[in-house]
Design a protein around this motif. Structure first.
Motif, PDB file in Angstrom:
ATOM      1  N   TYR A 155      44.683  55.456  21.340  1.00  0.00           N
ATOM      2  CA  TYR A 155      44.639  56.821  20.829  1.00  0.00           C
ATOM      3  C   TYR A 155      45.975  57.487  21.147  1.00  0.00           C
ATOM      4  N   THR A 156      46.597  58.095  20.144  1.00  0.00           N
ATOM      5  CA  THR A 156      47.856  58.792  20.398  1.00  0.00           C
ATOM      6  C   THR A 156      48.091  59.838  19.314  1.00  0.00           C
ATOM      7  N   LYS A 157      48.820  60.886  19.677  1.00  0.00           N
ATOM      8  CA  LYS A 157      49.166  61.955  18.740  1.00  0.00           C
ATOM      9  C   LYS A 157      50.655  61.875  18.441  1.00  0.00           C
ATOM     10  N   ILE A 158      51.004  61.942  17.160  1.00  0.00           N
ATOM     11  CA  ILE A 158      52.379  61.715  16.721  1.00  0.00           C
ATOM     12  C   ILE A 158      52.834  62.872  15.821  1.00  0.00           C
ATOM     13  N   HIS A 159      54.115  63.241  15.932  1.00  0.00           N
ATOM     14  CA  HIS A 159      54.708  64.245  15.047  1.00  0.00           C
ATOM     15  C   HIS A 159      55.601  63.540  14.019  1.00  0.00           C
ATOM     16  N   LEU A 160      55.371  63.848  12.746  1.00  0.00           N
ATOM     17  CA  LEU A 160      56.112  63.206  11.658  1.00  0.00           C
ATOM     18  C   LEU A 160      56.871  64.254  10.854  1.00  0.00           C
ATOM     19  N   GLU A 161      58.056  63.867  10.391  1.00  0.00           N
ATOM     20  CA  GLU A 161      58.856  64.788   9.585  1.00  0.00           C
ATOM     21  C   GLU A 161      59.685  63.976   8.591  1.00  0.00           C
ATOM     22  N   SER A 162      59.410  64.163   7.311  1.00  0.00           N
ATOM     23  CA  SER A 162      60.190  63.450   6.288  1.00  0.00           C
ATOM     24  C   SER A 162      61.508  64.180   6.047  1.00  0.00           C
ATOM     25  N   GLY A 163      62.432  63.525   5.331  1.00  0.00           N
ATOM     26  CA  GLY A 163      63.775  64.068   5.147  1.00  0.00           C
ATOM     27  C   GLY A 163      63.852  65.125   4.060  1.00  0.00           C
ATOM     28  N   ARG A 164      64.812  66.028   4.209  1.00  0.00           N
ATOM     29  CA  ARG A 164      65.075  67.046   3.201  1.00  0.00           C
ATOM     30  C   ARG A 164      65.861  66.430   2.050  1.00  0.00           C
ATOM     31  N   GLY A 165      65.620  66.904   0.833  1.00  0.00           N
ATOM     32  CA  GLY A 165      66.373  66.431  -0.326  1.00  0.00           C
ATOM     33  C   GLY A 165      67.801  66.958  -0.320  1.00  0.00           C
ATOM     34  N   GLY A 166      68.729  66.183  -0.891  1.00  0.00           N
ATOM     35  CA  GLY A 166      70.128  66.599  -0.945  1.00  0.00           C
ATOM     36  C   GLY A 166      70.369  67.684  -1.985  1.00  0.00           C
ATOM     37  N   LYS A 167      71.463  68.417  -1.830  1.00  0.00           N
ATOM     38  CA  LYS A 167      71.807  69.501  -2.754  1.00  0.00           C
ATOM     39  C   LYS A 167      72.474  68.946  -4.019  1.00  0.00           C
ATOM     40  N   GLY A 168      72.190  69.591  -5.159  1.00  0.00           N
ATOM     41  CA  GLY A 168      72.895  69.259  -6.391  1.00  0.00           C
ATOM     42  C   GLY A 168      74.333  69.765  -6.327  1.00  0.00           C
ATOM     43  N   SER A 169      75.232  69.142  -7.071  1.00  0.00           N
ATOM     44  CA  SER A 169      76.651  69.521  -7.039  1.00  0.00           C
ATOM     45  C   SER A 169      76.967  70.554  -8.136  1.00  0.00           C
ATOM     46  N   THR A 170      77.899  71.447  -7.833  1.00  0.00           N
ATOM     47  CA  THR A 170      78.355  72.443  -8.831  1.00  0.00           C
ATOM     48  C   THR A 170      79.753  72.084  -9.351  1.00  0.00           C
ATOM     49  N   HIS A 171      80.084  70.829  -9.317  1.00  0.00           N
ATOM     50  CA  HIS A 171      81.443  70.396  -9.679  1.00  0.00           C
ATOM     51  C   HIS A 171      81.714  70.600 -11.174  1.00  0.00           C
ATOM     52  N   LEU A 172      82.962  71.027 -11.486  1.00  0.00           N
ATOM     53  CA  LEU A 172      83.423  71.132 -12.876  1.00  0.00           C
ATOM     54  C   LEU A 172      84.482  70.054 -13.102  1.00  0.00           C
ATOM     55  N   HIS A 173      84.353  69.365 -14.216  1.00  0.00           N
ATOM     56  CA  HIS A 173      85.236  68.234 -14.491  1.00  0.00           C
ATOM     57  C   HIS A 173      86.701  68.690 -14.649  1.00  0.00           C
ATOM     58  N   ARG A 174      87.567  68.006 -13.938  1.00  0.00           N
ATOM     59  CA  ARG A 174      89.003  68.292 -14.023  1.00  0.00           C
ATOM     60  C   ARG A 174      89.770  66.993 -14.262  1.00  0.00           C
ATOM     61  N   GLU A 175      90.675  67.057 -15.260  1.00  0.00           N
ATOM     62  CA  GLU A 175      91.492  65.884 -15.583  1.00  0.00           C
ATOM     63  C   GLU A 175      92.833  66.396 -16.125  1.00  0.00           C
ATOM     64  N   LYS A 176      93.854  65.609 -16.004  1.00  0.00           N
ATOM     65  CA  LYS A 176      95.208  66.075 -16.295  1.00  0.00           C
ATOM     66  C   LYS A 176      95.341  66.713 -17.679  1.00  0.00           C
ATOM     67  N   TYR A 177      94.776  66.059 -18.683  1.00  0.00           N
ATOM     68  CA  TYR A 177      94.930  66.565 -20.057  1.00  0.00           C
ATOM     69  C   TYR A 177      93.636  67.144 -20.612  1.00  0.00           C
ATOM     70  N   VAL A 178      92.681  67.351 -19.739  1.00  0.00           N
ATOM     71  CA  VAL A 178      91.408  67.973 -20.155  1.00  0.00           C
ATOM     72  C   VAL A 178      91.316  69.304 -19.428  1.00  0.00           C
ATOM     73  N   GLU A 179      91.572  70.392 -20.146  1.00  0.00           N
ATOM     74  CA  GLU A 179      91.643  71.696 -19.501  1.00  0.00           C
ATOM     75  C   GLU A 179      90.275  72.202 -19.057  1.00  0.00           C
ATOM     76  N   LYS A 180      89.296  72.048 -19.934  1.00  0.00           N
ATOM     77  CA  LYS A 180      87.950  72.523 -19.613  1.00  0.00           C
ATOM     78  C   LYS A 180      86.952  71.388 -19.846  1.00  0.00           C
ATOM     79  N   GLY A 181      86.776  70.571 -18.816  1.00  0.00           N
ATOM     80  CA  GLY A 181      85.915  69.390 -18.964  1.00  0.00           C
ATOM     81  C   GLY A 181      84.435  69.680 -18.876  1.00  0.00           C
ATOM     82  N   GLY A 182      84.094  70.871 -18.393  1.00  0.00           N
ATOM     83  CA  GLY A 182      82.672  71.211 -18.313  1.00  0.00           C
ATOM     84  C   GLY A 182      82.045  70.731 -17.007  1.00  0.00           C
ATOM     85  N   PRO A 183      80.765  71.078 -16.795  1.00  0.00           N
ATOM     86  CA  PRO A 183      80.073  70.740 -15.539  1.00  0.00           C
ATOM     87  C   PRO A 183      79.770  69.242 -15.470  1.00  0.00           C
ATOM     88  N   ASP A 184      79.963  68.629 -14.291  1.00  0.00           N
ATOM     89  CA  ASP A 184      79.587  67.212 -14.126  1.00  0.00           C
ATOM     90  C   ASP A 184      79.052  66.955 -12.719  1.00  0.00           C
TER      91      ASP A 184
END
Length: 338
Positions: free
Chosen positions: A9-38
């Motif tokens: 007989y034993t009592k146990i404390h359990l805790e699952s992991g938190r989900g990761g955050k989504g990214s707010t990155h905007l695409h950047r490339e040398k010749y692509v001025e506005k690549g949009g969200p990625d």
């Protein structure tokens, strides 16, 4: 296995992991001025998983570790890359473990098979990256979802011993002595009540390399079903036995009355226990001579003792009728299996 190492007989404390955050990155490339969200999605949090292991016999491995926490999910990244899933935590349990919610007492699951898995705490979901939120009116969303929290739970692990035969009797009826003679188990044996405080398991070697498992259950006292003595702590172990072997000492004041008390305690705890196969042994029969044993047998037969169930006189000290007892138990086990 020593008695101190048997943890059921034993009592146990359990805790699952938190989900990761989504990214707010905007695409950047040398010749692509506005690549949009990625921005990519966050990874899910780690699960807490229960898994059956037939090689474990007790809950001893929880004696010094009672908190389990799974890993958090990784955050999303550019180029729609999803974060890593959090690391799962797998908790191995012996077969026959009942898992209960510590707060409500409700049974969550039972581990009955080797390799059986059950996710008891799911990891949090990863948040969605900003590319999910792109629309004709909002072409560069600068927000993303955070991951959800994991689950947190206090549980009780309660082991019900898995054995073919369960020894049932009053304290000091000779159960531990019989177990030590029939098997290689080394239970604590002494001439006082409640010598056995934890169930002991032993493997009986039968003919042609056949074996079966027998469990010495701590002694029953009147009122055990209401929790008196060590009450429910041992009665639950009887639930997993396919056959019950009642042990009543030959020097008991009233053998039939002792049997009735034992049966009544099982009935009050769980009436389904009375559906199991039963066999009765009059232990410590080395104290009886042939004449006294004959008189006692005639008296028991005249009383219609043990509700007409079969019984046998045995002695662990002199090994009287122990071979016949093993034959009887093997026959009953095969009959119940069929």
């Amino acid at each position: 296995m020593t008695e101190g190492n048997f943890v059921d007989y034993t009592k146990i404390h359990l805790e699952s992991g938190r989900g990761g955050k989504g990214s707010t990155h905007l695409h950047r490339e040398k010749y692509v001025e506005k690549g949009g969200p990625d921005g990519g999605d966050g990874g899910r949090g780690g699960h807490i998983i229960l898994k059956g292991n037939k090689n474990l016999w007790t809950l001893y491995h929880f004696k010094f570790k009672r908190h389990f926490k799974a890993g958090a999910g990784g955050n999303g990244a550019k180029q729609r890359r999803t974060g890593e899933d959090g690391q799962d935590v797998t908790i191995e349990l012996p077969i026959g473990t009942v898992v209960k919610n510590a707060e409500t007492g409700q049974v969550i699951t039972e581990i009955l098979d080797d390799g059986q898995e059950f996710i008891i705490c799911e990891g949090g979901m990863g948040g969605r990256g900003n590319w999910h939120f792109k629309s004709s009116t909002n072409q560069t969303p600068r927000y993303a979802q955070p991951g959800t929290e994991g689950e947190e739970l206090d549980v009780i692990f309660e082991l019900k011993v898995l054995a073919d035969i369960g020894l049932v009797g009053f304290p000091n009826a000779g159960k531990s002595t019989l177990l030590s003679v029939l098997t290689s188990a080394k239970p604590k044996i002494a001439n006082y009540e409640f010598t056995t405080l934890k169930p002991n398991l032993g493997i009986v070697e039968y003919r042609d390399f056949k074996t079966f498992v027998i469990a010495d259950i701590p002694g029953i006292i009147e009122g055990a079903a209401e929790g008196k003595g060590i009450g429910h702590r041992f009665l639950r172990h009887i639930e997993r036995n396919s056959t019950l072997l009642f042990l009543i000492p030959a020097d008991a004041d009233d053998i039939n009355a002792e049997y009735d008390v034992l049966v009544n305690e099982l009935k009050k705890y769980n009436p389904e226990l009375l559906d199991k196969e039963r066999f009765i042994c009059i232990s410590k029969s080395d104290m009886l001579d042939d004449e006294l044993m004959t008189e006692m047998r005639e008296s028991l037969d005249d009383q219609g003792a043990f509700q007409g169930r079969p019984y046998m006189f045995i002695s662990s000290a002199t090994h009287y009728n122990l071979t016949e007892l093993k034959d009887q138990l093997w026959s009953m086990l095969n009959k119940s299996a069929e």
